[in-house]
Design an enzyme around this catalytic site. Structure first.
Site, PDB file in Angstrom:
ATOM      1  N   CYS A 111      -1.792  40.503 -41.407  1.00 23.57           N
ATOM      2  CA  CYS A 111      -1.222  41.023 -40.160  1.00 23.57           C
ATOM      3  C   CYS A 111       0.025  41.825 -40.502  1.00 23.57           C
ATOM      4  O   CYS A 111       0.957  41.287 -41.117  1.00 23.57           O
ATOM      5  CB  CYS A 111      -0.859  39.829 -39.279  1.00 23.57           C
ATOM      6  SG  CYS A 111      -0.021  40.254 -37.743  1.00 23.57           S
ATOM      7  N   CYS A 166      -2.253  48.376 -38.436  1.00 24.87           N
ATOM      8  CA  CYS A 166      -2.526  47.081 -37.794  1.00 24.87           C
ATOM      9  C   CYS A 166      -3.905  46.658 -38.273  1.00 24.87           C
ATOM     10  O   CYS A 166      -4.842  47.475 -38.279  1.00 24.87           O
ATOM     11  CB  CYS A 166      -2.517  47.248 -36.277  1.00 24.87           C
ATOM     12  SG  CYS A 166      -3.132  45.814 -35.376  1.00 24.87           S
TER      13      CYS A 166
HETATM   14  N1  DGL Z   1      -3.420  42.394 -36.635  1.00 19.31           N
HETATM   15  C1  DGL Z   1      -2.053  42.454 -36.218  1.00 19.31           C
HETATM   16  C2  DGL Z   1      -1.308  43.474 -37.069  1.00 19.31           C
HETATM   17  O1  DGL Z   1      -1.791  43.827 -38.133  1.00 19.31           O
HETATM   18  C3  DGL Z   1      -1.997  42.637 -34.742  1.00 19.31           C
HETATM   19  C4  DGL Z   1      -0.670  42.398 -34.179  1.00 19.31           C
HETATM   20  C5  DGL Z   1      -0.674  41.893 -32.795  1.00 19.31           C
HETATM   21  O2  DGL Z   1      -1.177  40.805 -32.563  1.00 19.31           O
HETATM   22  O3  DGL Z   1      -0.079  42.565 -31.957  1.00 19.31           O
HETATM   23  O4  DGL Z   1      -0.246  43.938 -36.737  1.00 19.31           O
END
Ligand code: DGL
Length: 261
Positions: free
Chosen positions: A71, A181
Site C-alpha cells: 500500500c 496506488c
Molecule cells: N492500495 C492503497 C494504496 O496503495 C489504497 C489506499 C487507500 O486505501 O486509500 O495507496
C-alpha cells in the site's frame, strides 16, 4: 516454511502480491485485506500509522518472516515507524516516479495516487528530486479505491471518474502515467481504453517483487521448499470481492477467507 506477509487497506495490494508470488513460486504467503477500514488515503497520518501497526502485528503473530506493505499510502506515511518498531524486514511500495521521469520524452509525467500518498513527506522528497527538469501533474484518485473495493473496476461509473481525473494530465501532454496506488493496476483495461497510445502506464509491482527477493536473500530467509506453496488471503469485510478479483477459484493453493483482524 514461514510465509511472506502482505497487507493493504483492501483488495488492491493483491496487484503487488501477484508479482511476488510469480517471482517466488516456492514461498508461502499471507495477505491481509483491511477492507473494513478502506480507504486509508483520506485518513489522518496517526490513524494510518495505527492501522499499519495493527496489520503488521497480526502478520508477525501469524509467523511471517518478512512484511510487504502493499500500500503506497501506508508506506509513505508509516514505513519508518514500522521499521523502527518491528524486528523483521519490512518492504514498502512507493510511486515509480524515477523510471517515469528518466524515460519521459515530453518531460511531463502524471501521478495518480491517494491524498495520503501525495501529501506525505516521503513522496515530496522523491518528487522534488525530479521536479526541476520534469513537469509532474499530481492527481488524487478520489473515489477510485472505494469503487474497486466494490468490484466495480470496469464500470461506467469508474470510466466517468477517470475521464475527469486524467484530463489535467492529458492537457499537460504527459507521456508516462505513474500508478501510485496498489489498487490502480486493476484499472489497466479501462485506462488503456481511455488513454492515447503514446502514454505508457507504469506501476511498482515488479520492482517490489525484485526487492522482496533481494531482501530475503540478504537475510538468508529464502524458502528451501520445492513443493507447491500455500497462499492464505484474508479479508475483514468482503472475501467474495477479493476472491473474484484474483480469480481464486482457478488456484487450488489459494485460499480466500473472512478473518476478523
Ligand atoms: N492500495 C492503497 C494504496 O496503495 C489504497 C489506499 C487507500 O486505501 O486509500 O495507496
Amino acid at each position: 516454511m514461514n510465509p511472506i506477509g502482505f497487507f493493504d487497506s483492501g483488495v488492491g495490494g493483491t496487484s503487488i502480491w501477484k508479482e511476488v508470488v510469480q517471482l517466488l513460486p516456492f514461498e508461502n504467503s499471507i495477505y491481509l485485506s483491511d477492507s473494513r477500514n478502506a480507504p486509508y488515503g483520506e485518513k489522518p497520518i496517526q490513524e494510518i500509522v495505527a492501522l499499519s501497526k495493527k496489520n503488521t502485528e497480526k502478520l508477525i503473530a501469524m509467523g511471517c518472516k518478512i512484511v510487504v506493505v502493499a500500500c503506497n499510502t501506508a508506506t509513505t506515511n508509516a514505513i519508518q515507524i514500522l521499521r523502527d518498531t518491528y524486528p523483521i524486514p519490512i518492504i514498502g511500495i512507493e510511486p515509480a516516479i524515477k523510471p517515469a521521469a528518466l524515460k519521459s520524452k515530453t518531460k511531463s509525467i502524471g501521478i495518480l495516487a491517494t491524498k495520503g500518498t501525495l501529501s506525505s513527506e516521503l513522496f515530496h522528497k522523491t518528487s522534488e528530486l525530479y521536479s526541476e527538469n520534469i513537469a509532474i501533474t499530481e492527481v488524487i484518485g478520489n473515489g477510485l479505491v472505494a469503487l474497486i473495493e466494490e468490484g466495480k473496476q470496469n464500470s461506467e461509473e469508474i470510466k466517468i471518474s477517470l475521464r475527469r481525473l486524467l484530463k489535467p494530465m492529458l492537457d499537460a501532454k504527459i507521456d508516462y502515467l505513474v500508478l501510485g496506488c496498489s489498487h490502480y493496476p486493476y484499472l489497466l483495461p479501462v485506462l488503456t481504453e481511455l488513454l492515447p497510445e503514446q502514454v505508457t502506464i507504469i506501476d511498482s509491482g515488479e520492482a517490489v517483487a525484485r526487492q522482496t527477493k533481494n531482501v530475503l536473500e540478504d537475510h538468508e530467509l529464502r524458502s528451501s521448499n520445492k513443493e507447491i506453496s500455500q497462499h492464505l488471503l484474508y479479508s475483514n469485510s468482503n472475501p467474495a470481492v477479493l476472491g473474484n478479483l484474483i480469480n481464486a477459484e482457478n488456484h487450488s493453493n489459494w485460499k480466500v477467507e473472512y478473518l476478523d483482524f
